[in-house]
Motif scaffolding. Structure first.
Motif, PDB file in Angstrom:
ATOM      1  N   THR A  20      33.417  41.621  48.387  1.00 16.65           N
ATOM      2  CA  THR A  20      34.112  42.620  49.186  1.00 16.65           C
ATOM      3  C   THR A  20      35.525  42.757  48.643  1.00 16.65           C
ATOM      4  OG1 THR A  20      34.586  43.369  51.431  1.00 16.65           O
ATOM      5  CG2 THR A  20      34.968  41.055  50.975  1.00 16.65           C
ATOM      6  N   MET A  21      36.074  43.946  48.791  1.00 15.18           N
ATOM      7  CA  MET A  21      37.419  44.232  48.295  1.00 15.18           C
ATOM      8  C   MET A  21      38.365  44.456  49.470  1.00 15.18           C
ATOM      9  SD  MET A  21      37.556  44.203  44.966  1.00 15.18           S
ATOM     10  CE  MET A  21      39.158  44.959  44.783  1.00 15.18           C
ATOM     11  N   PHE A  22      39.577  43.942  49.336  1.00 17.87           N
ATOM     12  CA  PHE A  22      40.652  44.202  50.289  1.00 17.87           C
ATOM     13  C   PHE A  22      41.720  44.985  49.533  1.00 17.87           C
ATOM     14  CE2 PHE A  22      38.566  40.327  51.651  1.00 17.87           C
ATOM     15  CZ  PHE A  22      38.297  40.624  52.970  1.00 17.87           C
ATOM     16  N   THR A  23      41.919  46.234  49.934  1.00 14.99           N
ATOM     17  CA  THR A  23      42.848  47.117  49.236  1.00 14.99           C
ATOM     18  C   THR A  23      43.702  47.868  50.261  1.00 14.99           C
ATOM     19  OG1 THR A  23      41.378  49.023  49.249  1.00 14.99           O
ATOM     20  CG2 THR A  23      41.155  47.499  47.391  1.00 14.99           C
ATOM     21  N   LYS A  24      44.666  48.611  49.737  1.00 19.38           N
ATOM     22  CA  LYS A  24      45.486  49.453  50.619  1.00 19.38           C
ATOM     23  C   LYS A  24      44.619  50.487  51.324  1.00 19.38           C
ATOM     24  CE  LYS A  24      48.507  50.217  47.310  1.00 19.38           C
ATOM     25  NZ  LYS A  24      49.598  50.809  46.552  1.00 19.38           N
ATOM     26  N   ALA A  25      43.496  50.826  50.742  1.00 13.59           N
ATOM     27  CA  ALA A  25      42.604  51.813  51.367  1.00 13.59           C
ATOM     28  C   ALA A  25      42.058  51.299  52.698  1.00 13.59           C
ATOM     29  CB  ALA A  25      41.460  52.147  50.427  1.00 13.59           C
ATOM     30  N   ALA A  26      42.121  49.985  52.930  1.00 11.33           N
ATOM     31  CA  ALA A  26      41.628  49.419  54.182  1.00 11.33           C
ATOM     32  C   ALA A  26      42.625  49.622  55.325  1.00 11.33           C
ATOM     33  CB  ALA A  26      41.348  47.930  54.006  1.00 11.33           C
ATOM     34  N   TYR A  47      52.019  47.080  50.635  1.00 10.61           N
ATOM     35  CA  TYR A  47      52.178  46.921  49.191  1.00 10.61           C
ATOM     36  C   TYR A  47      51.495  45.670  48.652  1.00 10.61           C
ATOM     37  CZ  TYR A  47      55.426  50.672  49.948  1.00 10.61           C
ATOM     38  OH  TYR A  47      55.969  51.872  50.314  1.00 10.61           O
ATOM     39  N   GLU A  48      50.502  45.184  49.345  1.00  8.68           N
ATOM     40  CA  GLU A  48      49.742  44.027  48.884  1.00  8.68           C
ATOM     41  C   GLU A  48      48.837  44.438  47.729  1.00  8.68           C
ATOM     42  OE1 GLU A  48      49.605  40.720  49.805  1.00  8.68           O
ATOM     43  OE2 GLU A  48      51.407  41.174  50.931  1.00  8.68           O
ATOM     44  N   PRO A  49      48.660  43.553  46.742  1.00  8.82           N
ATOM     45  CA  PRO A  49      47.742  43.884  45.648  1.00  8.82           C
ATOM     46  C   PRO A  49      46.284  43.822  46.118  1.00  8.82           C
ATOM     47  CG  PRO A  49      48.533  41.642  45.433  1.00  8.82           C
ATOM     48  CD  PRO A  49      49.289  42.257  46.582  1.00  8.82           C
ATOM     49  N   ALA A  50      45.428  44.504  45.412  1.00  6.32           N
ATOM     50  CA  ALA A  50      43.996  44.467  45.734  1.00  6.32           C
ATOM     51  C   ALA A  50      43.460  43.060  45.475  1.00  6.32           C
ATOM     52  CB  ALA A  50      43.240  45.478  44.888  1.00  6.32           C
ATOM     53  N   PHE A  69      39.901  36.553  44.125  1.00  5.17           N
ATOM     54  CA  PHE A  69      40.358  36.948  42.797  1.00  5.17           C
ATOM     55  C   PHE A  69      41.319  38.131  42.924  1.00  5.17           C
ATOM     56  CE2 PHE A  69      36.143  35.175  42.190  1.00  5.17           C
ATOM     57  CZ  PHE A  69      36.342  34.288  41.140  1.00  5.17           C
ATOM     58  N   PRO A  70      42.355  38.168  42.081  1.00  9.76           N
ATOM     59  CA  PRO A  70      43.174  39.372  42.046  1.00  9.76           C
ATOM     60  C   PRO A  70      42.371  40.513  41.437  1.00  9.76           C
ATOM     61  CG  PRO A  70      43.914  37.806  40.387  1.00  9.76           C
ATOM     62  CD  PRO A  70      42.829  37.143  41.171  1.00  9.76           C
ATOM     63  N   ARG A  71      42.507  41.678  41.977  1.00  8.46           N
ATOM     64  CA  ARG A  71      41.791  42.882  41.540  1.00  8.46           C
ATOM     65  C   ARG A  71      40.285  42.714  41.729  1.00  8.46           C
ATOM     66  NH1 ARG A  71      45.731  42.418  37.313  1.00  8.46           N
ATOM     67  NH2 ARG A  71      47.420  43.868  37.673  1.00  8.46           N
ATOM     68  N   SER A  72      39.486  43.431  40.973  1.00  6.41           N
ATOM     69  CA  SER A  72      38.033  43.380  41.149  1.00  6.41           C
ATOM     70  C   SER A  72      37.421  42.249  40.321  1.00  6.41           C
ATOM     71  CB  SER A  72      37.411  44.717  40.760  1.00  6.41           C
ATOM     72  OG  SER A  72      37.684  44.989  39.416  1.00  6.41           O
ATOM     73  N   VAL A  73      36.153  42.007  40.570  1.00  7.27           N
ATOM     74  CA  VAL A  73      35.431  40.931  39.887  1.00  7.27           C
ATOM     75  C   VAL A  73      34.734  41.504  38.655  1.00  7.27           C
ATOM     76  CG1 VAL A  73      33.561  39.257  40.100  1.00  7.27           C
ATOM     77  CG2 VAL A  73      35.109  39.655  42.016  1.00  7.27           C
ATOM     78  N   ASN A  74      34.963  40.862  37.520  1.00  6.22           N
ATOM     79  CA  ASN A  74      34.258  41.248  36.300  1.00  6.22           C
ATOM     80  C   ASN A  74      33.259  40.139  35.947  1.00  6.22           C
ATOM     81  OD1 ASN A  74      35.806  39.200  35.196  1.00  6.22           O
ATOM     82  ND2 ASN A  74      37.278  40.598  34.258  1.00  6.22           N
ATOM     83  N   ILE A  75      32.615  40.254  34.816  1.00 10.31           N
ATOM     84  CA  ILE A  75      31.567  39.294  34.437  1.00 10.31           C
ATOM     85  C   ILE A  75      32.122  37.878  34.297  1.00 10.31           C
ATOM     86  CG2 ILE A  75      29.945  38.655  32.596  1.00 10.31           C
ATOM     87  CD1 ILE A  75      29.518  41.682  32.150  1.00 10.31           C
ATOM     88  N   SER A  76      33.275  37.732  33.663  1.00  9.30           N
ATOM     89  CA  SER A  76      33.823  36.378  33.469  1.00  9.30           C
ATOM     90  C   SER A  76      34.217  35.742  34.805  1.00  9.30           C
ATOM     91  CB  SER A  76      35.005  36.403  32.507  1.00  9.30           C
ATOM     92  OG  SER A  76      36.062  37.158  33.031  1.00  9.30           O
TER      93      SER A  76
END
Length: 82
Positions: A20-26, A47-50, A69-76
């Motif tokens: 799940t993502m927590f962003t300013k859009a929330a 102004y919190e980072p995603a 994790f900061p930002r979105s999750v990638n493969i690594s």
């Protein structure tokens, strides 16, 4: 479905994973105030980072593991979680 039942019979614990993502859009897009009242914005939240949350749950244990994790999750990052 047969493979899932076989894994359970063999003693494996089934763990369900999700991101799940927590962003300013929330943040709320609109607020309702009485006339002559000002809107108050908590700038520390605006102004919190995603942040991305990976979490796993099982029937036996409940919450298994969670990682932020900061930002979105990638493969690594997903491999790090596993």
């Amino acid at each position: 479905m047969k493979q899932l039942e076989k894994a359970k019979k063999d003693g494996y614990r089934v763990i369900y994973l999700d991101e799940t993502m927590f962003t300013k859009a929330a943040l709320p897009k609109a607020e309702y105030y009485l006339p002559s009242q000002n809107v108050n914005i908590d700038k520390s939240q605006a102004y919190e980072p995603a942040m991305a949350l990976l979490s796993g749950i099982s029937k036996e244990k409940g919450l298994e593991l969670h990682m932020l994790f900061p930002r979105s999750v990638n493969i690594s990052k997903f491999k790090e979680y596993l």
